[in-house]
Design a protein around this motif. Sequence first.
Motif, short mmCIF file in Angstrom:
data_model
loop_
_atom_site.label_atom_id
_atom_site.label_comp_id
_atom_site.label_asym_id
_atom_site.label_seq_id
_atom_site.Cartn_x
_atom_site.Cartn_y
_atom_site.Cartn_z
N GLU A 8 -14.94 2.47 -6.34
CA GLU A 8 -13.50 2.40 -6.56
C GLU A 8 -12.85 1.79 -5.31
N ARG A 9 -12.00 0.83 -5.51
CA ARG A 9 -11.34 0.15 -4.39
C ARG A 9 -10.30 1.07 -3.78
N THR A 10 -10.35 1.24 -2.47
CA THR A 10 -9.36 2.06 -1.77
C THR A 10 -8.51 1.16 -0.89
N LEU A 11 -7.27 1.58 -0.72
CA LEU A 11 -6.32 0.80 0.06
C LEU A 11 -5.73 1.68 1.15
N GLU A 15 -1.90 -1.55 3.74
CA GLU A 15 -2.06 -2.46 2.61
C GLU A 15 -1.08 -2.10 1.49
N VAL A 16 -0.85 -0.82 1.29
CA VAL A 16 0.09 -0.38 0.25
C VAL A 16 1.50 -0.83 0.61
N SER A 49 -6.03 4.90 -4.05
CA SER A 49 -6.90 4.15 -4.95
C SER A 49 -6.11 2.98 -5.53
N TYR A 50 -6.83 2.03 -6.08
CA TYR A 50 -6.20 0.85 -6.66
C TYR A 50 -5.32 1.26 -7.84
N ASP A 51 -5.80 2.19 -8.66
CA ASP A 51 -5.02 2.66 -9.82
C ASP A 51 -3.74 3.36 -9.38
N VAL A 53 -2.00 2.72 -6.72
CA VAL A 53 -1.07 1.68 -6.28
C VAL A 53 -0.45 0.97 -7.48
N LYS A 54 -1.24 0.76 -8.56
CA LYS A 54 -0.69 0.18 -9.79
C LYS A 54 0.42 1.08 -10.34
#
Length: 172
Positions: A8-11, A15-16, A49-51, A53-54
């Motif tokens: 899972e991509r972490t930010l 970055e956020v 997580s990428y989700d 941030v979405k």
Amino acid sequence: MIKDRLNERTLTPQEVRTILKADNKEIVDLCRKAAIRPRKNAKGHTYFSYDEVKNLRKIQAKVKDAVSTAVSVPVGVGGGIQSNSAAVRSILTSLQDLETRLSNKIASVIDEKLEGMDDVVVELIRCKTDNETLKQKIVDLNKEVYQLKNELNSYKSVGLGFYKKKEVYVWE
């Protein structure tokens, strides 16, 4: 399942901030609205997580849409930009009036509370002066008591209620 988490991509928070074009305070507000709690890795660093941030981006878009619809004023015939600017000016004027009234009210309450403070300060200064005067009197009286005790101790009883004064040498 563990491999899914690793893949899972972490930010990072930086970055956020870049993705959402928002500061930390706004990101915290968005996290509250989306019920997202930032997680920490083993080193104690925060990550998203990428989700997540979405979801934050969707919430941010909804908030911006809500703000823009709240600010926009219905346009009448021949209105448009002029009615918008008039509404903004009206809001600004009412805010300035509110600020003026609040500051005047606060100033009057503070003045009312501090009204008797001048008398208190004058009384405090008078008491302090009296205190210093009394301290000096105590010092003077202690010196006089010391001298009188020395004088009293210079007399020696001879008998039958008679006393003879001893010679006291004063070093000067």
